[in-house]
Structure formats: structure tokens, C-alpha cells
Design an enzyme around this catalytic site. Structure first.
Site, PDB file in Angstrom:
ATOM      1  CB  CYS A  12      36.230  34.057  37.924  1.00 42.06           C
ATOM      2  SG  CYS A  12      37.210  33.406  38.215  1.00 42.06           S
ATOM      3  CB  ILE A  15      36.575  44.294  36.059  1.00 41.37           C
ATOM      4  CG1 ILE A  15      37.674  45.726  36.115  1.00 41.37           C
ATOM      5  CG2 ILE A  15      36.452  43.969  37.883  1.00 41.37           C
ATOM      6  CD1 ILE A  15      36.614  46.415  34.662  1.00 41.37           C
ATOM      7  NE  ARG A  38      32.917  34.342  46.126  1.00 37.37           N
ATOM      8  CZ  ARG A  38      31.559  34.715  45.910  1.00 37.37           C
ATOM      9  NH1 ARG A  38      31.014  35.261  46.808  1.00 37.37           N
ATOM     10  NH2 ARG A  38      31.120  34.413  44.529  1.00 37.37           N
ATOM     11  CG  HIS A  79      38.959  45.871  46.823  1.00 34.22           C
ATOM     12  ND1 HIS A  79      38.109  47.072  46.603  1.00 34.22           N
ATOM     13  CD2 HIS A  79      38.361  45.302  46.772  1.00 34.22           C
ATOM     14  CE1 HIS A  79      37.590  47.040  45.749  1.00 34.22           C
ATOM     15  NE2 HIS A  79      37.897  45.993  45.031  1.00 34.22           N
ATOM     16  CE  LYS A  97      35.843  52.113  41.138  1.00 36.10           C
ATOM     17  NZ  LYS A  97      35.057  51.788  40.973  1.00 36.10           N
ATOM     18  NE  ARG A 165      30.173  48.729  40.344  1.00 37.11           N
ATOM     19  CZ  ARG A 165      30.202  47.866  40.014  1.00 37.11           C
ATOM     20  NH1 ARG A 165      29.406  46.495  40.192  1.00 37.11           N
ATOM     21  NH2 ARG A 165      31.471  46.894  39.109  1.00 37.11           N
ATOM     22  CG  ASP A 177      31.452  50.471  42.368  1.00 34.05           C
ATOM     23  OD1 ASP A 177      31.274  50.694  40.934  1.00 34.05           O
ATOM     24  OD2 ASP A 177      32.073  49.790  42.846  1.00 34.05           O
TER      25      ASP A 177
HETATM   26  N1  LIG Z   1      38.529  50.434  37.459  1.00 35.91           N
HETATM   27  C1  LIG Z   1      37.694  49.646  37.027  1.00 35.91           C
HETATM   28  O1  LIG Z   1      37.549  50.129  35.751  1.00 35.91           O
HETATM   29  C2  LIG Z   1      36.520  48.875  37.208  1.00 35.91           C
HETATM   30  C3  LIG Z   1      35.278  48.574  36.533  1.00 35.91           C
HETATM   31  C4  LIG Z   1      34.459  48.069  37.232  1.00 35.91           C
HETATM   32  C5  LIG Z   1      34.686  47.434  38.069  1.00 35.91           C
HETATM   33  N2  LIG Z   1      35.334  47.510  38.888  1.00 35.91           N
HETATM   34  C6  LIG Z   1      36.116  48.012  40.910  1.00 35.91           C
HETATM   35  O2  LIG Z   1      36.148  45.988  40.589  1.00 35.91           O
HETATM   36  C7  LIG Z   1      35.582  45.675  41.707  1.00 35.91           C
HETATM   37  C8  LIG Z   1      34.905  43.997  42.007  1.00 35.91           C
HETATM   38  O3  LIG Z   1      33.922  45.193  40.282  1.00 35.91           O
HETATM   39  P1  LIG Z   1      33.120  43.596  39.433  1.00 35.91           P
HETATM   40  O4  LIG Z   1      32.118  44.558  38.660  1.00 35.91           O
HETATM   41  O5  LIG Z   1      34.387  43.152  38.720  1.00 35.91           O
HETATM   42  O6  LIG Z   1      32.399  42.727  40.590  1.00 35.91           O
HETATM   43  P2  LIG Z   1      31.586  41.437  39.974  1.00 35.91           P
HETATM   44  O7  LIG Z   1      31.307  40.427  38.920  1.00 35.91           O
HETATM   45  O8  LIG Z   1      30.319  41.296  41.291  1.00 35.91           O
HETATM   46  O9  LIG Z   1      33.429  40.309  40.990  1.00 35.91           O
HETATM   47  C9  LIG Z   1      33.196  40.182  41.913  1.00 35.91           C
HETATM   48  C10 LIG Z   1      34.291  39.318  42.182  1.00 35.91           C
HETATM   49  O10 LIG Z   1      34.677  39.082  43.217  1.00 35.91           O
HETATM   50  C11 LIG Z   1      34.417  37.621  43.797  1.00 35.91           C
HETATM   51  N3  LIG Z   1      33.994  37.502  45.403  1.00 35.91           N
HETATM   52  C12 LIG Z   1      34.226  37.133  46.943  1.00 35.91           C
HETATM   53  N4  LIG Z   1      33.339  37.200  47.407  1.00 35.91           N
HETATM   54  C13 LIG Z   1      32.265  37.389  46.628  1.00 35.91           C
HETATM   55  C14 LIG Z   1      30.675  38.034  47.508  1.00 35.91           C
HETATM   56  N5  LIG Z   1      30.272  37.828  49.330  1.00 35.91           N
HETATM   57  N6  LIG Z   1      29.776  38.665  46.510  1.00 35.91           N
HETATM   58  C15 LIG Z   1      29.707  38.542  45.079  1.00 35.91           C
HETATM   59  N7  LIG Z   1      31.513  38.331  45.047  1.00 35.91           N
HETATM   60  C16 LIG Z   1      32.369  37.985  45.654  1.00 35.91           C
HETATM   61  C17 LIG Z   1      33.744  36.544  42.769  1.00 35.91           C
HETATM   62  O11 LIG Z   1      34.499  35.832  42.840  1.00 35.91           O
HETATM   63  P3  LIG Z   1      34.658  34.180  42.566  1.00 35.91           P
HETATM   64  O12 LIG Z   1      33.024  33.937  42.565  1.00 35.91           O
HETATM   65  O13 LIG Z   1      35.346  34.048  41.309  1.00 35.91           O
HETATM   66  O14 LIG Z   1      35.871  34.154  44.309  1.00 35.91           O
HETATM   67  C18 LIG Z   1      33.070  37.610  41.616  1.00 35.91           C
HETATM   68  O15 LIG Z   1      33.186  37.754  40.586  1.00 35.91           O
HETATM   69  C19 LIG Z   1      35.059  46.832  43.086  1.00 35.91           C
HETATM   70  O16 LIG Z   1      35.644  47.259  43.137  1.00 35.91           O
HETATM   71  C20 LIG Z   1      34.392  47.588  41.417  1.00 35.91           C
HETATM   72  O17 LIG Z   1      34.541  48.530  41.688  1.00 35.91           O
HETATM   73  C21 LIG Z   1      36.679  47.960  38.628  1.00 35.91           C
END
Ligand SMILES: NC(=O)c1ccc[n+]([C@@H]2O[C@H](COP(=O)([O-])OP(=O)(O)OC[C@H]3O[C@@H](n4cnc5c(N)ncnc54)[C@H](OP(=O)(O)O)[C@@H]3O)[C@@H](O)[C@H]2O)c1
Length: 321
Positions: A12, A15, A38, A79, A97, A165, A177
Site C-alpha cells: 500500500c 505512490i 503487511r 523489487h 523504478k 530512501r 531513487d
Molecule cells: N515512478 C514514480 O514516479 C515513482 C514515484 C515515487 C516513488 N516511486 C518508487 O516507488 C517505490 C515506493 O516508493 P514510495 O514513496 O511509495 O514508498 P512507501 O510509501 O514507503 O511505500 C513502500 C511500501 O512498501 C511496503 N513495504 C514492504 N516492506 C517494507 C519495509 N521493510 N519498509 C517499508 N515499506 C515496506 C509497504 O507496504 P505495506 O505496508 O502495505 O505492505 C509500503 O507502503 C520506490 O521504489 C520508489 O522509487 C516511483
């Protein structure tokens, strides 16, 4: 009418909730089937918002039999594992990414997908925005003469201390990132023969990952690319192409909102022309491109994803020596 592609979401993530799930929900060719987390409460909350099934646990999502594709928005270090697991259950994958944290793994996963005729796409969205195609046309039509140099920057202000990050175990760091955007833009405009001729990564006090950096690259024909990235800076998201007779400038280059009016600055002969284009939703365009690739059974060319992964590793090596 063909049924929409049923997508399962692993995590969840911010992004996912902010950008990707609204786009999957709005796209006529995709349908969100389930969201796994989770924490069951968080999964339920997100699933309710998008009208799909909540799943507690990522393995449990992959056990569902009515999902054809998986979106992986996890921290970078996770990933590879979950992309591989999804491919091994026969699902097409759209992974955030950087696709992995090591170019050998990126190569393995791309091969695994190709061997099974599955689409594996890295979620680099700006390349799907029509502005960059318009820039390519301008360069090809000679609007700035012969291309000499490319400059790109993506920098953002500091994030909360617990952001993924900043965690080396989760594959954090400004290069993969954030630096990935200007690097991918350099590849997009200068091609895969681009190679590294200089690099610097900076880790600021109290952090365990690099928080900023820069790299200098060059094509065999000596067109240079200078990229700057960081997460302790004023915001900047831009690139410039310098030619023998003019310069093209592009601001809000990498993550423009859907309603942003894109402008290409064309500086030529002592004058500046602002070329305004129609807004373009790059998130919707990316989701549509993924669904189309799956529909058409057409594996997208993995060349830029692989070369980008090699260059990310190369920049790390260069900066360490
Ligand atoms: N393409 C784009 O434009 C774009 C923009 C922003 C980010 N991104 C990429 O998307 C990815 C996620 O970024 P985000 O900013 O959305 O991150 P985020 O909000 O921290 O989300 C990461 C998710 O991963 C899950 N997770 C599983 N194990 C984890 C752990 N040990 N610690 C933290 N989270 C864990 C969690 O989901 P649950 O708790 O629900 O399982 C969490 O919500 C990164 O690779 C980032 O580079 C891409």
C-alpha cells in the site's frame, strides 16, 4: 469487448495510493483486483477506497487465481524478489523504478520475463509524456543545430527521517531513487552508447546512504551529459539540450501533474520561443502502455532499463574509486 486486465498490487505504497491506483481505476483496459499489505487494516482501507479485495500478505496475493498482472511499488531492495515471484506465477509485471538494485539481477529478470512471454515494465513514467517526443523531433529537425551537450537535474528537499530512501537495507539512496530520472533522460536523448567519465556521490552527516551526487557521461562522438540529483536541495526537475545553434529547455520535466501545461523553451538566434503543448497525463499514459503491451503480447524493448541499471552500478563504482 475484451475484458480489462486484472491487476494485483503488492504493498500500500504512497505512490500506489496517490498516483498509480487512481490511474489503474480510471483506465478502461485495467481493473484493480486486489491490494496486498503487511498490515491487514491498511490493506482493507486502501482496498475499500478502490473497490477491490484486500489481501493480508504478498504471497497470498500471488495465490489468487484471477489476477493477470502485478504492480510492485515496494522499496527498491524488494523489487527483485517480488517481481521474480510474480513472473514465476505467470503474471505480467509493472515494477517501480529502479527495477532492481543490481544490473545483473535486472538482466536476469528481463530474461525470465522474455522467456515466458510476459511483459515486465519498469515504471519510469516521464518517457511516456508526449513532450519528450516533441523535443526529439525538434532536435532531429535541426532546431538547435548539432547536439553538443545535455544537462539534467532532479533535486528535492529533505524527506522525513523514516523515509525508505534513507535506509540502505531497503535500497535507499539518491542515485537510484532520484538520479535515475536525469540518467534515464540522458539515455533517452543520447542513446545507449553513453558511458561514464566522472561521478561523485555525497553522503551528508548522519545519513547512511548517498544524499546527492552528480555524473558526467559522454557518447563515443563526445556529446556530453551532465546529471545532478539529490534529496537535500531546493526542488528542480529539468533538462536542457545544447546545440551548435540553439538550446532547448524543459522544466517540470520528470513528474508533472496531469493538468500541467508543458512548455518547451527554444532559444535560437537571440530569441526565445515558448512552445506550449496540450497537457498530458503521464501516469495514465504509462498504465495504458502497460495494458497495451500485455494485450498485444508485445514485450517492450528492455534496452534502456538494462543500460540504465548498468550505468547506475557504474556510477557507484566510479564514485567509490
Ligand atoms: N515512478 C514514480 O514516479 C515513482 C514515484 C515515487 C516513488 N516511486 C518508487 O516507488 C517505490 C515506493 O516508493 P514510495 O514513496 O511509495 O514508498 P512507501 O510509501 O514507503 O511505500 C513502500 C511500501 O512498501 C511496503 N513495504 C514492504 N516492506 C517494507 C519495509 N521493510 N519498509 C517499508 N515499506 C515496506 C509497504 O507496504 P505495506 O505496508 O502495505 O505492505 C509500503 O507502503 C520506490 O521504489 C520508489 O522509487 C516511483
Amino acid at each position: 469487448m475484451t475484458e480489462p486486465l486484472r491487476v494485483g498490487v503488492i504493498g500500500c505504497a504512497d505512490i500506489a495510493v496517490r498516483r498509480m491506483l487512481p490511474a489503474f481505476a480510471a483506465c478502461p483496459d485495467t481493473e484493480i483486483a486486489a491490494v496486498a499489505g503487511r498490515d491487514p487494516d491498511r490493506a482493507r482501507q486502501v482496498a475499500e477506497r478502490f473497490g477491490c479485495r484486500p489481501v493480508h500478505g504478498y504471497d497470498e496475493l500471488l495465490e489468487l487465481d484471477d489476477i493477470q498482472a502485478v504492480y510492485v511499488p515496494l522499496p527498491a531492495a524488494l523489487h527483485a524478489r517480488w517481481t521474480e515471484a510474480a513472473l514465476n506465477t505467470g503474471r505480467h509485471v509493472l515494477a517501480e523504478k529502479p527495477l532492481t538494485t543490481d544490473h545483473h539481477r535486472t538482466g536476469e529478470l528481463l530474461e525470465l520475463a522474455a522467456a515466458q512471454n510476459l511483459v515486465l515494465m519498469e515504471n519510469v513514467m516521464f518517457v511516456h509524456h508526449h513532450r519528450h517526443e516533441a523535443v526529439r523531433h525538434l532536435v532531429a529537425d535541426g532546431a538547435i543545430g548539432e547536439l553538443r551537450a545535455f544537462h539534467a537535474a532532479f533535486t528535492i528537499p529533505p524527506l522525513p527521517d523514516d523515509d525508505i530512501r534513507y535506509d540502505p537495507q531497503l535500497g535507499g539512496g539518491a542515485l537510484a531513487d532520484i538520479g535515475v530520472y536525469p540518467l534515464r533522460a540522458a539515455l533517452h536523448f543520447l542513446g545507449p552508447e553513453l558511458d561514464i567519465i566522472g561521478a561523485r556521490l555525497v553522503q551528508s552527516a548522519g545519513r547512511q546512504v548517498e544524499t546527492s551526487g552528480a555524473a558526467l557521461l559522454s557518447t563515443p562522438g563526445a556529446v556530453t551529459a551532465q546529471i545532478t540529483f539529490g534529496m537535500e536541495h531546493a526542488y528542480r526537475s529539468s533538462y536542457e539540450l545544447w546545440g551548435s545553434e540553439g538550446i532547448i529547455t524543459v522544466d517540470r520535466a520528470f513528474t508533472p501533474p496531469a493538468d500541467h501545461v508543458p512548455v518547451i523553451g527554444l532559444h535560437h538566434g537571440g530569441k526565445t520561443e515558448d512552445i506550449r503543448l496540450a497537457p498530458h497525463d503521464q501516469v495514465a499514459a504509462t498504465v495504458a502502455a502497460f495494458a497495451t503491451a500485455v494485450r498485444a503480447g508485445k514485450i517492450p524493448d528492455p534496452g534502456d532499463t538494462l543500460r540504465q541499471a548498468e550505468l547506475l552500478d557504474g556510477i557507484r563504482r566510479y564514485a567509490a574509486h
